[in-house]
Design a protein around this motif. Structure first.
Motif: not given
Length: 226
Positions: A166-168, A177-180, A197-202
């Motif tokens: 969802e963040v992605f 980021t603030g609005e997310i 975490r997304i950056r690490t996984k991808l």
């Protein structure tokens, strides 16, 4: 399903953030002798508000909503009324979302690219407590259940959790980021943790590359403007 349930039309709640889509589906359902639309909603808040009075047998839910998201709504509906059967009707690829939807409590997943006859038949099937998936998705899940990687399992996004995905998607839409954090009812720090975490996984180097990749994914997978 009891004999009494068989004697009355299936009550259907439609949750989609596009009025024209809700109207078209409501008309299609209205033509069925064994179905009736009991309510409509554009987002999570509206769906939960109408749920008690609507008393649906089946809820048809999109993944992308005006506020909130369909995966979270599935869980919240099942928490309030476990008897409601749920089928997701979405433009998003089932390879990424169908299994998430089923884990959350749905029994079916239909892509909006398919004819409306398909969603009508899916409603009937999940009403009976049966699972509705495409043959390709069924085979994919069977492969996974026996520990075999399906040949079409190519998207690294499958490794993201529901919240990370969802963040992605928000990043891909250009949401800051603030609005997310506000939309997801999280702290800014938590959203930043999800980004890391997304950056690490991808295997993404920095925030600029993440924004570029996410924007491209949204462009390719969310054909309807949000």
């Amino acid at each position: 399903m009891t004999e009494a349930q068989n004697c009355r039309p299936t009550r259907v709640l439609i949750v989609d953030d596009h009025p024209a889509v809700r109207e078209a589906l409501a008309i299609r359902i209205g033509r069925q002798a064994d179905m009736a639309v009991c309510g409509e909603a554009a987002d999570t808040g509206e769906a939960l508000q109408v749920l008690p009075a609507c008393r649906p047998d089946v809820a048809v839910i999109d993944i992308s909503l005006k506020s909130g998201n369909g995966i979270d709504l599935i869980r919240r509906i099942k928490d309030r009324n476990a008897l409601v059967q749920i089928v997701v009707w979405s433009m998003h690829a089932e390879t990424l979302y169908a299994e998430r939807a089923l884990r959350s409590g749905a029994l079916g997943y239909v892509n909006k690219d398919q004819a409306t006859d398909t969603i009508v038949e899916a409603i009937r099937k999940v009403r009976r407590g049966e699972v509705w998936l495409s043959e390709a998705m069924t085979q994919r899940m069977l492969h996974r259940s026996v520990g075999v990687r399906h040949p079409s399992s190519a998207s690294p996004l499958e490794d993201l959790t529901d919240r990370e995905l969802e963040v992605f998607r928000f990043i891909g839409r250009g949401v800051r980021t603030g609005e997310i954090a506000q939309r997801m009812h999280l702290s800014v720090k938590t959203v930043e943790t999800y980004r890391d975490r997304i950056r690490t996984k991808l295997d993404i180097v920095d925030g600029a590359q993440l924004a570029c990749i996410a924007a491209q994914w949204v462009l390719e997978n969310e054909r309807v403007p949000r």
